[in-house]
Design a protein around this motif. Structure first.
Motif, PDB file in Angstrom:
ATOM      1  N   UNK A  66      82.407  27.827 164.506  1.00  0.00           N
ATOM      2  CA  UNK A  66      83.106  26.573 164.766  1.00  0.00           C
ATOM      3  C   UNK A  66      84.116  26.700 165.909  1.00  0.00           C
ATOM      4  N   UNK A  67      84.909  27.759 165.904  1.00  0.00           N
ATOM      5  CA  UNK A  67      85.903  27.962 166.963  1.00  0.00           C
ATOM      6  C   UNK A  67      85.253  28.081 168.330  1.00  0.00           C
ATOM      7  N   UNK A  68      84.155  28.824 168.401  1.00  0.00           N
ATOM      8  CA  UNK A  68      83.433  28.972 169.672  1.00  0.00           C
ATOM      9  C   UNK A  68      82.893  27.641 170.168  1.00  0.00           C
ATOM     10  N   UNK A  69      82.370  26.825 169.228  1.00  0.00           N
ATOM     11  CA  UNK A  69      81.844  25.517 169.607  1.00  0.00           C
ATOM     12  C   UNK A  69      82.946  24.647 170.211  1.00  0.00           C
ATOM     13  N   UNK A  70      84.123  24.657 169.589  1.00  0.00           N
ATOM     14  CA  UNK A  70      85.225  23.853 170.126  1.00  0.00           C
ATOM     15  C   UNK A  70      85.662  24.351 171.501  1.00  0.00           C
ATOM     16  N   UNK A  71      85.692  25.667 171.684  1.00  0.00           N
ATOM     17  CA  UNK A  71      86.057  26.218 172.990  1.00  0.00           C
ATOM     18  C   UNK A  71      85.048  25.814 174.051  1.00  0.00           C
ATOM     19  N   UNK A  72      83.763  25.891 173.702  1.00  0.00           N
ATOM     20  CA  UNK A  72      82.696  25.550 174.658  1.00  0.00           C
ATOM     21  C   UNK A  72      82.722  24.087 175.080  1.00  0.00           C
ATOM     22  N   UNK A  73      83.062  23.214 174.159  1.00  0.00           N
ATOM     23  CA  UNK A  73      82.965  21.776 174.436  1.00  0.00           C
ATOM     24  C   UNK A  73      84.284  21.142 174.866  1.00  0.00           C
ATOM     25  N   UNK A  74      85.353  21.899 174.896  1.00  0.00           N
ATOM     26  CA  UNK A  74      86.683  21.345 175.177  1.00  0.00           C
ATOM     27  C   UNK A  74      86.755  20.616 176.518  1.00  0.00           C
ATOM     28  N   UNK A  75      86.295  21.247 177.557  1.00  0.00           N
ATOM     29  CA  UNK A  75      86.407  20.632 178.885  1.00  0.00           C
ATOM     30  C   UNK A  75      85.611  19.325 178.978  1.00  0.00           C
ATOM     31  N   UNK A  76      84.420  19.309 178.393  1.00  0.00           N
ATOM     32  CA  UNK A  76      83.575  18.118 178.472  1.00  0.00           C
ATOM     33  C   UNK A  76      84.046  16.991 177.559  1.00  0.00           C
ATOM     34  N   UNK A  78      87.277  16.785 176.063  1.00  0.00           N
ATOM     35  CA  UNK A  78      88.694  16.465 176.169  1.00  0.00           C
ATOM     36  C   UNK A  78      89.580  16.895 175.010  1.00  0.00           C
ATOM     37  N   UNK A  79      89.105  17.764 174.137  1.00  0.00           N
ATOM     38  CA  UNK A  79      89.982  18.276 173.079  1.00  0.00           C
ATOM     39  C   UNK A  79      90.505  19.653 173.504  1.00  0.00           C
ATOM     40  N   UNK A  80      91.603  20.094 172.901  1.00  0.00           N
ATOM     41  CA  UNK A  80      92.142  21.412 173.264  1.00  0.00           C
ATOM     42  C   UNK A  80      91.145  22.534 172.955  1.00  0.00           C
ATOM     43  N   UNK A  81      91.107  23.523 173.800  1.00  0.00           N
ATOM     44  CA  UNK A  81      90.210  24.662 173.599  1.00  0.00           C
ATOM     45  C   UNK A  81      90.815  25.698 172.669  1.00  0.00           C
ATOM     46  N   UNK A  82      92.107  25.626 172.477  1.00  0.00           N
ATOM     47  CA  UNK A  82      92.789  26.691 171.738  1.00  0.00           C
ATOM     48  C   UNK A  82      93.350  26.244 170.384  1.00  0.00           C
ATOM     49  N   UNK A  83      92.648  25.348 169.701  1.00  0.00           N
ATOM     50  CA  UNK A  83      93.095  24.928 168.376  1.00  0.00           C
ATOM     51  C   UNK A  83      93.118  26.141 167.449  1.00  0.00           C
ATOM     52  N   UNK A  84      92.046  26.930 167.502  1.00  0.00           N
ATOM     53  CA  UNK A  84      91.918  28.136 166.683  1.00  0.00           C
ATOM     54  C   UNK A  84      91.824  29.358 167.571  1.00  0.00           C
ATOM     55  N   UNK A  85      92.300  30.464 167.062  1.00  0.00           N
ATOM     56  CA  UNK A  85      92.010  31.749 167.709  1.00  0.00           C
ATOM     57  C   UNK A  85      90.543  32.054 167.442  1.00  0.00           C
ATOM     58  N   UNK A 116      82.639  27.177 152.911  1.00  0.00           N
ATOM     59  CA  UNK A 116      83.976  27.769 152.963  1.00  0.00           C
ATOM     60  C   UNK A 116      84.238  28.150 154.416  1.00  0.00           C
ATOM     61  N   UNK A 117      85.449  27.904 154.870  1.00  0.00           N
ATOM     62  CA  UNK A 117      85.793  28.185 156.264  1.00  0.00           C
ATOM     63  C   UNK A 117      86.893  29.229 156.323  1.00  0.00           C
ATOM     64  N   UNK A 118      86.852  30.000 157.369  1.00  0.00           N
ATOM     65  CA  UNK A 118      87.910  30.953 157.691  1.00  0.00           C
ATOM     66  C   UNK A 118      88.409  30.615 159.088  1.00  0.00           C
ATOM     67  N   UNK A 119      89.721  30.639 159.256  1.00  0.00           N
ATOM     68  CA  UNK A 119      90.247  30.437 160.604  1.00  0.00           C
ATOM     69  C   UNK A 119      91.596  31.123 160.737  1.00  0.00           C
ATOM     70  N   UNK A 120      91.948  31.407 161.973  1.00  0.00           N
ATOM     71  CA  UNK A 120      93.314  31.810 162.288  1.00  0.00           C
ATOM     72  C   UNK A 120      93.737  31.068 163.547  1.00  0.00           C
ATOM     73  N   UNK A 121      95.031  31.027 163.731  1.00  0.00           N
ATOM     74  CA  UNK A 121      95.612  30.276 164.843  1.00  0.00           C
ATOM     75  C   UNK A 121      95.976  31.228 165.976  1.00  0.00           C
ATOM     76  N   UNK A 122      96.019  30.737 167.193  1.00  0.00           N
ATOM     77  CA  UNK A 122      96.317  31.612 168.327  1.00  0.00           C
ATOM     78  C   UNK A 122      97.617  32.408 168.170  1.00  0.00           C
ATOM     79  N   UNK A 123      98.609  31.811 167.547  1.00  0.00           N
ATOM     80  CA  UNK A 123      99.905  32.486 167.424  1.00  0.00           C
ATOM     81  C   UNK A 123      99.989  33.418 166.205  1.00  0.00           C
ATOM     82  N   UNK A 124      98.920  33.443 165.362  1.00  0.00           N
ATOM     83  CA  UNK A 124      98.953  34.226 164.122  1.00  0.00           C
ATOM     84  C   UNK A 124      97.662  35.014 163.911  1.00  0.00           C
TER      85      UNK A 124
END
Length: 169
Positions: A66-76, A78-85, A116-124
């Motif tokens: 999921x995080x990779x998908x958001x990073x890949x599509x951010x520019x096209x 318009x959402x932030x690329x760095x929501x998740x680490x 079930x999802x796992x995520x971490x944030x860029x600052x953590x």
């Protein structure tokens, strides 16, 4: 006379609608459970989650990066690329739970597979969140699904040596 009565009731209808919307919104939010797993990284948490699912006799059917998908599509898009680490979603199905829930109500097919999802944030980077949505059916099958998800979450934390993990929501 009826028009005046209807006009006087209009604010009450609006208030009732607002109260119902707030109640449904709160109920929807309450259906998400989140556990804090720290200190760990996402790779170890993912391995522990996969092992915990397998320990229940299940196989993760799919893993969404999921995080990779958001990073890949951010520019096209318009959402932030760095929501998740980093963020992943694992889906799986228990035939026993699915059979029970769908025999209670055929519409419960929409609740399968469980995820079930796992995520971490860029600052953590050493703080991983394990989150899942409860079926909230109010039925024995829904309770069985909730118990399964809870066992998997607890086993994941325990296998990371985090017996004292915190449930956030």
């Amino acid at each position: 006379m009826q028009k005046k009565a209807a006009h006087r009731l209009r604010p009450l209808r609006r208030l009732a609608t607002a109260v119902l919307l707030a109640a449904f919104s709160a109920a929807a939010q309450a259906q998400i459970v989140e556990h804090l797993l720290e200190p760990t990284d996402l790779a170890n948490a993912r391995a522990a989650l996969e092992d915990s699912i397998v320990a229940e006799g299940l196989m993760p059917a799919s893993v969404s990066e999921f995080g990779d998908m958001l990073k890949r599509t951010a520019a096209d898009l318009g959402h932030p690329a760095d929501i998740y680490r980093d963020a992943v979603i694992l889906t799986f199905c228990s035939a026993q739970v699915a059979g029970r829930m769908t025999s209670e109500n055929p519409r419960h097919i929409a609740l399968c597979p469980l995820s079930m999802a796992l995520y971490n944030l860029p600052s953590e980077p050493q703080r991983v969140y394990l989150t899942y949505r409860l079926p909230a059916t109010g039925t024995p099958g829904g309770a069985q699904a909730e118990a399964l998800l809870g066992r998997i979450a607890r086993r994941t934390a325990e296998s990371l040596g985090l017996d004292g993990h915190r449930t956030i929501h």
